[in-house]
Design a protein around this motif. Structure first.
Motif, PDB file in Angstrom:
ATOM      1  N   SER A   1       0.828  -1.227   0.000  1.00  0.00           N
ATOM      2  CA  SER A   1       0.000   0.000   0.000  1.00  0.00           C
ATOM      3  C   SER A   1       0.855   1.266   0.000  1.00  0.00           C
ATOM      4  N   GLY A   2       1.909   1.241  -0.789  1.00  0.00           N
ATOM      5  CA  GLY A   2       2.737   2.446  -0.916  1.00  0.00           C
ATOM      6  C   GLY A   2       3.809   2.583   0.147  1.00  0.00           C
ATOM      7  N   ARG A   3       3.898   1.592   1.053  1.00  0.00           N
ATOM      8  CA  ARG A   3       4.934   1.686   2.099  1.00  0.00           C
ATOM      9  C   ARG A   3       6.307   1.331   1.531  1.00  0.00           C
ATOM     10  N   THR A   4       6.352   0.540   0.447  1.00  0.00           N
ATOM     11  CA  THR A   4       7.621   0.234  -0.224  1.00  0.00           C
ATOM     12  C   THR A   4       7.637   0.952  -1.571  1.00  0.00           C
ATOM     13  N   ARG A   5       8.672   1.790  -1.789  1.00  0.00           N
ATOM     14  CA  ARG A   5       8.735   2.536  -3.042  1.00  0.00           C
ATOM     15  C   ARG A   5      10.158   2.606  -3.577  1.00  0.00           C
ATOM     16  N   PRO A   6      10.451   2.451  -4.840  1.00  0.00           N
ATOM     17  CA  PRO A   6       9.450   1.958  -5.793  1.00  0.00           C
ATOM     18  C   PRO A   6       9.211   0.471  -5.571  1.00  0.00           C
ATOM     19  N   SER A   7       8.107  -0.037  -6.133  1.00  0.00           N
ATOM     20  CA  SER A   7       7.823  -1.458  -6.015  1.00  0.00           C
ATOM     21  C   SER A   7       7.542  -2.005  -7.411  1.00  0.00           C
ATOM     22  N   PHE A   8       7.520  -3.325  -7.494  1.00  0.00           N
ATOM     23  CA  PHE A   8       7.251  -3.964  -8.770  1.00  0.00           C
ATOM     24  C   PHE A   8       5.861  -3.543  -9.271  1.00  0.00           C
ATOM     25  N   SER A   9       4.860  -3.554  -8.361  1.00  0.00           N
ATOM     26  CA  SER A   9       3.492  -3.147  -8.698  1.00  0.00           C
ATOM     27  C   SER A   9       3.462  -1.759  -9.323  1.00  0.00           C
ATOM     28  N   GLU A  10       4.152  -0.850  -8.634  1.00  0.00           N
ATOM     29  CA  GLU A  10       4.162   0.548  -9.055  1.00  0.00           C
ATOM     30  C   GLU A  10       4.787   0.698 -10.450  1.00  0.00           C
ATOM     31  N   LEU A  11       5.953   0.046 -10.647  1.00  0.00           N
ATOM     32  CA  LEU A  11       6.656   0.187 -11.920  1.00  0.00           C
ATOM     33  C   LEU A  11       5.938  -0.537 -13.061  1.00  0.00           C
ATOM     34  N   ALA A  12       5.242  -1.643 -12.742  1.00  0.00           N
ATOM     35  CA  ALA A  12       4.557  -2.406 -13.779  1.00  0.00           C
ATOM     36  C   ALA A  12       3.157  -1.833 -14.054  1.00  0.00           C
ATOM     37  N   GLY A  13       2.705  -0.949 -13.190  1.00  0.00           N
ATOM     38  CA  GLY A  13       1.376  -0.388 -13.330  1.00  0.00           C
ATOM     39  C   GLY A  13       0.292  -1.447 -13.224  1.00  0.00           C
TER      40      GLY A  13
END
Ligand SMILES: [Zn+2]
Length: 428
Positions: free
Chosen positions: A399-411
Motif C-alpha cells: 500500500s505504498g509503504r515500499t517505493r518503488p515497487s514492482f506493482s508501481e513500476l509495472a502499473g
C-alpha cells in the motif's frame, strides 16, 4: 614505620592466619605463595620476640602470645621461656575466620560437584561476604599496606589449582565449559554449566516449515529449530535451546542454494562431545526432500554474533513467482528490468511485521532483477538484493509503504505467489 615494626603491629592487634597475613604482601617477592610468606613472617617475628626478651620482656611476651594465638606453634616455646604455664586459646583469623585453611576441602567438594557433567575447561569464581572484604580493607588502610591482593584472587587461584590437580581439567577464565562459584565461609559450590554451541547451514526444500516454533504453532515439532535442535538437545542432555539464524525466511518461502547459516545454543548441557556427523545424517534421512543440514560442527559463543551480523549484511538472491492482475508482454519486462536494477528501495516496516519490528523506513539496494514470462499474467523473477529487503513487499508495494515497487513500476497489482531464497552470500 619500618617493615618489621608494621608486621609486629599487625600481628599484635589482629589474629591472622598465615594466608591472610601473607596476602597483605602478595606483590612482594612473588616467588612465594601467601600462606608460605605469612608463615615466614611469623617465623621472623618469633625470632624478633626472642631477641626482644632481653630488653623488652613485656613487648616480647605480647608478640609471642599474639603469634601463638594466631596459630604459630613455635611461639609456645618462646612463651615458655618468658613465663611458664600459660594457657593459649587460639583465636579465629580476623579476616577469614579460618576459611583459608579449608580451601583444600572446598576444592575437593567443588571437584565432586562436576560428577556427571562432561567438561574439559573450568573457571572458578567465589562469593565473599562483604564483611570479610571490609575487614581486609580496614587493615590495609590502617597500616597503609600497598602490596596486598584481594582475598578473592587467592581463593579462586588456590581452589582452581587444586581442581586442576584433582580432576585433570584445565582452568580457562575466558570461555570455560563450566564455571564453579565457591562461597566463603561455607564452601558451598554453585555449578554453572555454560552453553555449548553448534553451527551449520540449512536448506529448506519445501514451503511450510517455519524457522522457529511460535506460540500459536500446533506443537507438532515441525519448525527448523526443533528438527535440528531437538536431537542436539537430547544428545547433550541440555535443559533448553536457542536457535540463532542468519536472518529468517517466512514459513512459505523455500531456502535453497548453499543454505542459511545458523547456530544452536544448548543450555546447561551434561555432555559436550556428541557425534555430529551421525546426528546430521539422521536428520537428513528423516527429512529427505524437505530439509537438509550441512556442515554441522561445534562452534563457540562468538558464532552467535557472527551469524547475526552475517544475516544482516549478506547479499541475498531470491526466485519469485509473481502474479499480475493484467496481462503483460515480453517487451514490458525488458523495460521493467533496468528500472529495478540498482534501484534504491525505500521500505517502511511491512504491515505484517509491525508487531515485532519498529516502524521506520529502511533504505536497501536491489542489485539485480532478471524477469521471465511464465504465462501472460505470471512472471518468474530473480532478485539479488541487500540483506534486509522484504521481497513480498518489494513486489506488492505494501500500500505504498515500499517505493518503488514492482506493482508501481509495472502499473499493475502484483502479488508474490511463490518465493525461494536461492543464495546467501556475504555483502561487499
Ligand atoms: Zn585468614
Amino acid at each position: 614505620m619500618d617493615f618489621l615494626e608494621t608486621c609486629k603491629n599487625i600481628v599484635t592487634e589482629y589474629p591472622l592466619c598465615d594466608s591472610c597475613l601473607g596476602r597483605q604482601f602478595a606483590s612482594l617477592d612473588r616467588g612465594f605463595g601467601n600462606k608460605e610468606k605469612g608463615r615466614a613472617l611469623k617465623m621472623l617475628l618469633n625470632v624478633h620476640a626472642q631477641a626482644l626478651a632481653q630488653s623488652d620482656r613485656k613487648g616480647a611476651f605480647n608478640l609471642a602470645k599474639a603469634l601463638a594465638e594466631s596459630g604459630y606453634g613455635p611461639s609456645l616455646a618462646t612463651l615458655k621461656k618468658l613465663r611458664r604455664k600459660l594457657e593459649i586459646a587460639p583465636k579465629p583469623c580476623y579476616i577469614c575466620s579460618g576459611s583459608m585453611d579449608k580451601l583444600a576441602e572446598f576444592a575437593a567438594a567443588a571437584s565432586n560437584s562436576l560428577n556427571g557433567v562432561e567438561c574439559s575447561t573450568v573457571a572458578v569464581g567465589c562469593r565473599v561476604p562483604l564483611e570479610v572484604e571490609e575487614k581486609e580493607d580496614e587493615l590495609k588502610s590502617r597500616f597503609k599496606l600497598r602490596h596486598g591482593e584481594n582475598i578473592r584472587y587467592e581463593v579462586t587461584r588456590e581452589i582452581g589449582a587444586r581442581i586442576e590437580r584433582l580432576t585433570g581439567k584445565t582452568i580457562d577464565k575466558i570461555q570455560p565449559d563450566v564455571t564453579l562459584i565457591v562461597s566463603i565461609p561455607g564452601g558451598e559450590t554453585e555449578v554453572n554449566i555454560n552453553p555449548v554451541f553448534f553451527k551449520g547451514k540449512y536448506r529448506k526444500l519445501v514451503p511450510g516449515i517455519p524457522q522457529t516454533k511460535s506460540p500459536w504453532q500446533d506443537g507438532r515439532g515441525g519448525s527448523i529449530e526443533e528438527i535440528i535442535g531437538t536431537p542436539l538437545l537430547e544428545q547433550t542432555r541440555g535443559e533448553g535451546m536457542k536457535f540463532h539464524g542468519a536472518g529468517r525466511e517466512d514459513a512459505d518461502v523455500r531456502m535453497t542454494g548453499s543454505g542459511r547459516p545458523f547456530v544452536i545454543e544448548i543450555i546447561r548441557p551434561k555432555r559436550r562431545s556428541v557425534d555430529l556427523a551421525e546426528i546430521q545424517e539422521k536428520i537428513n534421512a528423516e527429512h529427505e526432500g524437505r530439509l537438509q543440514v550441512l556442515g554441522l560442527s561445534k562452534a563457540d559463543k562468538k558464532a552467535v554474533s557472527n551469524v547475526k551480523i552475517f544475516g544482516e549484511k549478506a547479499k541475498k538472491t531470491y526466485r519469485a513467482i509473481i502474479k499480475l492482475d493484467r496481462e503483460i508482454c515480453e517487451a514490458d519486462l525488458r523495460k521493467l528490468e533496468p528500472k529495478l536494477e540498482n534501484a534504491t528501495i525505500y521500505q517502511r516496516t511491512p504491515t505484517r511485521v509491525l508487531k515485532r519490528r519498529g516502524d521506520r523506513v529502511r533504505q536497501k539496494r536491489l542489485y539485480k532483477a532478471v524477469l521471465k514470462m511464465v504465462s501472460p499474467d505470471t512472471i518468474e523473477a530473480i532478485f539479488q538484493c541487500e540483506g534486509g529487503l522484504y521481497i513480498k513487499e518489494l513486489i506488492n508495494g505494501d500500500s505504498g509503504r515500499t517505493r518503488p515497487s514492482f506493482s508501481e513500476l509495472a502499473g499493475s497489482e502484483a502479488k508474490c505467489v511463490e518465493l525461494e531464497v536461492t543464495d546467501i552470500e556475504e555483502g561487499a
